[in-house]
Design an enzyme around this catalytic site. Sequence first.
Site, PDB file in Angstrom:
ATOM      1  N   TYR A 213      40.857  44.016  33.110  1.00 45.72           N
ATOM      2  CA  TYR A 213      41.952  44.827  33.650  1.00 45.72           C
ATOM      3  C   TYR A 213      43.084  45.040  32.638  1.00 45.72           C
ATOM      4  O   TYR A 213      43.476  46.189  32.392  1.00 45.72           O
ATOM      5  CB  TYR A 213      42.494  44.213  34.945  1.00 45.72           C
ATOM      6  CG  TYR A 213      43.569  45.050  35.593  1.00 45.72           C
ATOM      7  CD1 TYR A 213      43.243  46.175  36.339  1.00 45.72           C
ATOM      8  CD2 TYR A 213      44.918  44.723  35.440  1.00 45.72           C
ATOM      9  CE1 TYR A 213      44.227  46.955  36.923  1.00 45.72           C
ATOM     10  CE2 TYR A 213      45.905  45.502  36.010  1.00 45.72           C
ATOM     11  CZ  TYR A 213      45.561  46.614  36.759  1.00 45.72           C
ATOM     12  OH  TYR A 213      46.539  47.391  37.322  1.00 45.72           O
TER      13      TYR A 213
ATOM     14  N   LYS B 113      44.268  48.636  30.831  1.00 44.73           N
ATOM     15  CA  LYS B 113      45.629  49.166  30.811  1.00 44.73           C
ATOM     16  C   LYS B 113      46.133  49.331  29.379  1.00 44.73           C
ATOM     17  O   LYS B 113      46.882  50.252  29.071  1.00 44.73           O
ATOM     18  CB  LYS B 113      46.556  48.246  31.606  1.00 44.73           C
ATOM     19  CG  LYS B 113      46.336  48.297  33.110  1.00 44.73           C
ATOM     20  CD  LYS B 113      46.590  49.681  33.670  1.00 44.73           C
ATOM     21  CE  LYS B 113      46.494  49.717  35.184  1.00 44.73           C
ATOM     22  NZ  LYS B 113      46.726  51.086  35.731  1.00 44.73           N
TER      23      LYS B 113
END
Length: 220
Positions: free
Chosen positions: A125, A129
């Site tokens: 994750y 990003k």
Amino acid sequence: MKERTALIAGATGLVGNELLQILLQEKEYERVYAIVRKSLMLKHPKLIEIVCDFDRLEEVKEYFAVDDVFCCLGTTIKKAKTREAMYKVDVEYPVTLAKLAKAQGACHFLIISSVNANVESFIWYPKMKGQLEEQIKNIPFATTSILRPSLLLGMRKEFRFFEGIAIKVVRGLSILLRRSLPSQMGIEAKIVAQAMYQIAQMNKPGVRIYSPKQMEDIIK
């Protein structure tokens, strides 16, 4: 004085919904375009709703000729089902939007990332990003503002089990210690939305990244 225009993507999300209300209420923008998959069922004299397929954003690119673009897009693995589908919403759609908006003459691109964004991370994750941020930075807007909120606090329309537990823990600790916890642990979606709006008014040139603490300071 020239009336400004804004475009918002992700207006149904936790931050996006708060931000949309601010954009419509404040006087800085003459028109507010909202890109949505389905109607918001909201009427306002400044609001222009653009219902479209996000896989075909180029078909509505003429609406992207605005001053400020606010990108609040994001999903979860539970909702997206696969990493590939989540990557499409969290990275591909925002990058496509940014490229099309830049080509249409938009000046300021503001986007919500994550407090732990890191393209070198071994965790999927934050790495995703980080990849998002790197691609957005490479699009030469006059101003690019990247907001990195921590755990978003607020009432979501959909239930997120693990996020719900985390929010209860953060708020429980705050009550137990009888003081507000550091914004690095959790930040109200309303604060992020207000900060995003204020940052657009500051309009500082170049690429700028905002931490949860900086967001809190901006709205004080």
